[in-house]
Design a protein around this motif. Sequence first.
Motif: not given
Length: 127
Positions: A20-22, A49-50, A59-61, A73-74
Amino acid sequence: MHIILNSRLRGITMIEEFRTIWHGCHAHSHSEFGRGASAQIAKWSLERAESVLKYAARGPVRIAPPESEAVTPHERSLEAVARNLAQGDRSQARLHAQWLVRPQAVEQLLRALDPIATGPAKLIRAA
């Protein structure tokens, strides 16, 4: 195994909260986190953390949309970092963090997640 936030946030996993944060779904809502001090610490910790992931990722998360059944995986690594911190295994947490962020940001990611793993509000436990 998912990390579950404490009883005030029962049934809501750390990954669901992080999503929800991301994806910016938390901006005007307190419904996900609740209103208590522990809930606000959890929100603040995950926002930190975000921030670390957005500027120091290797790399791209990939973070799945909220309510997605699939775990990326992230997300698994982020969850492993928090779980290892909660279990007192900082060296293993560091190894997982190294997969997510550049070396100079590892300690920042660990410090960002510390409040929900080992801080006075200790909001997580291994499920």
